[in-house]
Design a protein around this motif. Structure first.
Motif, short mmCIF file in Angstrom:
data_model
loop_
_atom_site.label_atom_id
_atom_site.label_comp_id
_atom_site.label_asym_id
_atom_site.label_seq_id
_atom_site.Cartn_x
_atom_site.Cartn_y
_atom_site.Cartn_z
N THR A 743 0.85 -1.20 0.00
CA THR A 743 0.00 0.00 0.00
C THR A 743 0.88 1.24 0.00
N GLY A 744 2.00 1.13 -0.72
CA GLY A 744 3.01 2.18 -0.71
C GLY A 744 2.75 3.31 -1.68
N ILE A 745 3.86 3.96 -2.09
CA ILE A 745 3.77 5.20 -2.87
C ILE A 745 3.34 4.93 -4.30
N GLY A 746 3.49 3.66 -4.78
CA GLY A 746 3.06 3.34 -6.14
C GLY A 746 4.01 3.89 -7.19
N ILE A 747 3.69 3.61 -8.43
CA ILE A 747 4.52 4.00 -9.57
C ILE A 747 3.63 4.70 -10.59
N LEU A 752 6.15 3.29 -15.52
CA LEU A 752 6.01 1.84 -15.51
C LEU A 752 6.81 1.16 -16.63
N THR A 753 6.94 1.85 -17.77
CA THR A 753 7.66 1.25 -18.90
C THR A 753 9.17 1.26 -18.70
N SER A 795 0.30 -0.99 -10.87
CA SER A 795 0.57 0.04 -9.87
C SER A 795 -0.19 1.31 -10.19
N GLU A 796 -0.51 2.03 -9.14
CA GLU A 796 -1.16 3.34 -9.28
C GLU A 796 -0.55 4.28 -8.25
N LYS A 797 -0.24 5.45 -8.71
CA LYS A 797 0.47 6.40 -7.84
C LYS A 797 -0.33 6.65 -6.55
N THR A 802 1.53 -3.99 -7.12
CA THR A 802 1.47 -5.45 -7.07
C THR A 802 2.45 -6.00 -8.11
N PHE A 803 3.42 -6.78 -7.64
CA PHE A 803 4.34 -7.49 -8.53
C PHE A 803 3.95 -8.96 -8.51
#
Length: 817
Positions: A743-747, A752-753, A795-797, A802-803
């Motif tokens: 539940t972190g900062i996201g990307i 993402l690319t 991922s969402e900023k 999720t990996f």
């Protein structure tokens, strides 16, 4: 004598066919038992025939074994044929005499020829005709005569002269007779099985149909009703049989007589009627009914009934909204019309009126559409419409020229359809599109043909046409100028006069693909030699060349690419040089990382030693200094370790060692225990769930551990509040997957690319919020490739990441074999 003996053997064979048919019913040939039984039966009959043979001389006999054994292989396959053959061979050996060798060879050849014809029959799935049986019998017994040459030559000639004519004439005829009986039995058994299967299918459909089904005679007496019919009408089957069709059909319905009359006329009908339930309620149904004859030849009818009460309610609702749909139709760009069978327009929208040059659709109503057709095309167009109407089938799109209200000529594309009910044609509807502009464009296209011909002539690229024998039949000026040949010289030449023949296989494949419709065009590169001897590199775009809708050759465009080819060679050399430089750089990094790591290990060890030795004697400031030294050193060691790992991968020096690894016990559970403290210090909830029992995969243990160490460490590192979850499960295709959610900062979507690129981080510079060197995820990606695993990321900023690691079970299993 041999003809008399043949009559005896024929009686045995006829008895054989009867017994074979009886056994076929008890033991089908689709079972192993059936094939063994048939082989034993045919072998036994062969023995009986051999026990009563025609004796040519002592130990040299003739009998019907070749017919028996070859037919066993032909009709029942190699297993039955071999069983029958072995039985006959054993008995022939017991009989003894100088004819053992040809006798055994005759049996073997009969099995082989019968098996060959069996597989040919099975492959083509064709009927065994008398002619085919005759050819088969001739093949078996010609082979039989050839086997006589295993005897001394003079004996073989004597045998052939004495019995050859009888064998070639009588034995094939016996093969035809018995083979036809066996084939007829096989066909009968197949037909019986097909009928049984059809009866089962019909019964299943009848009993399980959701629609009501009534079986009646032509007078309306109900003979049978399925459960759906009982449920629909509220009667039991016996009650329906007593009532008959008039008891459940509303005979006052005006459509009832018309529907029954149409069925009597055409043999089948489809329509809507009113039926009556047991409680007296009337309800609308859609029926489909046909007349057929049963096994006794008596006329019967079936009636499939579907309750359309809901459908009728929907129709009423649809009528209530007619004004709304009328508005929609009036605002369409395409014209819509409905006319009666005489062509009188009953309905039209505004778009159709505008196409005709009128301001309102009511000016088209009650007019015949023939009035608007251009006079020169009116007769032909109306005849086509009348023919289609009489056929009762929907028509294809047709182009119709009309004269609009202002006198101008307009071209319409009409897509008509016929609307009928029962035997009576009610109306015709259609959609109309104005294609005047398209027609004008087509005319303009034809007019510009000469312009395009000029463009081909003046094109800087060579343009040519060759026939299917690779002879030039057309070339443009550029083709001649580029290769220094005249047009006349080209037209007397073949492609292979200027193209090296090493391209011939590729060229043949290209032509075959185009002719077979597998490729409509093909791009390739060739070397060609000009008249002056200079070699040119050309790029050719080929496509089929049609004449009267048939492919008669290839047409192509040849572009000079000699300079480009030279540039490509130089580019490849430059690329190889750059790759060598990149390899040297990686080797340098590996060496330098090793030199840095060795002294840092000493620093970390000494700091730990000093902390243990003097920790209690140091004040807090000194202790903080030692902690900072230790933390910084470990950070450098981790960075150096990542650099070393990247260097190993880039230089190809990393050697994977694949073993069976338990992801749950050996990897994830241990990493969970190792990271619990760091998560707890940050106030995060670290969760690990294993939802499957089979957790073993074939993998490189070191690289797999590094994958999840990096991913779990990153999840904790980049999560300020909330939780980090590790989930081990399987997906729908049965592959093992591991998900690491946070539940972190996201990307960001933009970054993402790039996340798997080396030395790349979303935040750059000295002001970034988190430490790191951008190597961790690059290593993860490479280690996944080593282990044939797929990595996915969602991922969402500011909402988390999720990996997902997916292990290919199939590939992993192959590695263990």
């Amino acid at each position: 004598m041999i003809f008399v003996e043949l009559v005896y053997n024929l009686s045995l064979l006829i008895a054989l066919s009867v017994v074979s048919g009886f056994l076929y019913k008890r033991f089908p040939r689709t079972t192993l038992t059936g094939l063994i039984v048939q082989g034993f039966l045919f072998g036994s009959v062969a023995i009986v025939g051999m026990a009563h043979p025609v004796v040519f001389s002592e130990g040299l006999i003739f009998d019907g074994r070749s017919v028996v054994i070859s037919l066993a292989a032909l009709f029942f396959g190699p297993l039955s044929g071999v069983m029958a053959g072995l039985t006959a061979i054993i008995f022939r050996i017991i009989q003894g005499g100088p004819g053992i060798v040809p006798g055994i060879l005759v049996v073997i050849s009969s099995v082989i020829i019968g098996t060959i014809f069996y597989y040919q029959k099975k492959k083509k799935n064709e009927e065994i005709t008398v002619r085919r049986l005759l050819y088969f019998g001739l093949a078996v017994h010609i082979a039989m005569l050839i086997m006589m040459f295993s005897l001394p030559f003079t004996t073989a000639i004597s045998v052939i002269l004495k019995v050859g004519a009888a064998v070639i004439i009588s034995y094939p005829l016996a093969t035809v007779l018995i083979g036809k009986i066996l084939w007829d039995q096989e066909v009968n058994f197949r037909n019986i099985e097909t009928i049984k299967a059809g009866e089962i299918k019909y019964r299943l459909f009848y009993e399980n149909s959701m629609d009501a089904i009534l079986l009646t005679d032509t007078e309306g007496k109900i003979l049978s009703a399925n459960q759906a019919a009982c449920n629909l009408f509220g009667y039991s089957e016996n009650e329906l049989i007593r009532l008959g069709r008039p008891g459940v059909m509303d005979m006052t319905d005006p459509h009832a007589i018309a529907v029954l009359s149409e069925r009597a006329l055409k043999g089948k009908v489809r329509g809507e009627l009113i039926f009556i339930r047991k409680d007296g309620t009337h309800f609308p149904v859609e029926i489909s009914s046909a007349i057929f004859k049963n096994q006794e030849g008596l006329a019967r009818t079936n009636m499939v009934i579907r309750d359309i009460t809901e459908h009728k309610i929907a129709e009423d609702s649809l009528r209530a909204s007619e004004n709304k749909y009328r508005n929609l139709i009036d605002n369409m760009n395409e014209g819509i019309f409905i006319s009666d069978e005489n062509g009188t327009i009953l309905f039209a929208n505004n778009a159709l009126a505008h196409i005709h040059g009128y301001d309102s659709y009511d000016k088209l109503l009650n007019k015949n559409f023939a009035e608007f057709i251009e006079p020169s095309a009116r007769k032909k167009t109306m005849k086509n419409f009348e023919r289609e109407i009489q056929s009762g089938e929907s028509m294809n799109e047709v182009e119709v020229p009309i004269i609009s209200a202002d006198g101008s000529k307009v071209f319409l594309l009409v897509r008509p359809s016929i609307i009928s009910y029962g035997l009576q044609l009610t109306c015709m509807s259609g959609i109309v599109r104005d294609i005047t502009e398209r027609k004008r464009a087509e005319d303009a296209l034809h007019e510009s043909e000469s312009k395009y011909r000029t463009l081909v002539t003046q094109s800087p690229d060579g343009i040519y046409i060759v026939d299917l024998s690779d002879n030039f039949i057309s070339v443009n000026k550029s083709m001649c100028d580029n290769l220094k040949y005249t047009e006349a010289e080209f037209l007397s030449m073949n492609i292979w006069d200027i193209v090296p023949r090493r391209y011939l296989p590729y060229h043949k494949n290209t032509i075959e693909a185009i002719i077979n419709g597998e490729s409509k065009k093909e791009v390739a590169e060739f070397e060609v030699k000009g008249k002056d001897g200079i070699v040119h590199f050309i790029e050719v775009l080929s496509a089929p060349y049609y004449k009267n809708k048939e492919i008669v050759g290839l047409q192509g465009i040849a572009r000079e690419i000699t300079e480009r080819k030279r540039a490509e060679v130089e580019l490849i050399a430059a690329k190889e040089s750059a790759e060598q430089s990149d390899k040297l750089k990686s080797e340098f990094l590996a060496q330098m990382s090793h030199e840095i790591r060795t002294p840092l290990n000493a620093i970390v060890g000494n700091v730990d030693y000093l902390n243990e030795s003097f920790g209690k004697k140091m004040d807090s400031h000194v202790r903080d200094c030692f902690d900072d030294i230790g933390t910084a050193s470990k950070r450098i060691i981790r960075t150096v370790g990542l650099i070393l790992n990247i260097s190993e991968l880039q230089t190809g020096s990393y050697k994977a060692h694949f073993v069976m690894v338990d992801l749950n016990i050996e990897i994830l559970n241990q990493l969970y225990q190792e990271h619990k403290l760091s998560a707890k210090i940050k106030g995060l909830e670290l969760i690990y769930k294993c939802e499957i029992n089979e957790t073993k995969v074939v993998a490189d243990e070191y690289s797999i551990t590094q994958i999840f160490t990096n991913l779990i460490g990153n999840a904790i590192k980049y999560t300020k509040t909330g939780k980090v979850e590790i989930l081990l499960e399987k997906n729908r295709t049965g592959n093992i997957i591991v998900e690491i959610k946070d539940t972190g900062i996201g990307i960001s979507k933009e970054f993402l690319t790039k996340i798997f690129d080396t030395f790349v981080q979303e935040e750059q510079g000295y002001t970034r919020s988190y430490e790191g060197n951008g190597l961790g995820l690059a290593l993860v990606k490479n280690y996944c490739k080593i282990n044939n695993a797929l990595i996915e990321v969602e991922s969402e900023k500011n909402k988390g990441s999720t990996f997902r690691i997916i292990f290919d079970k199939t590939i992993a299993e192959v590695k263990t074999e």
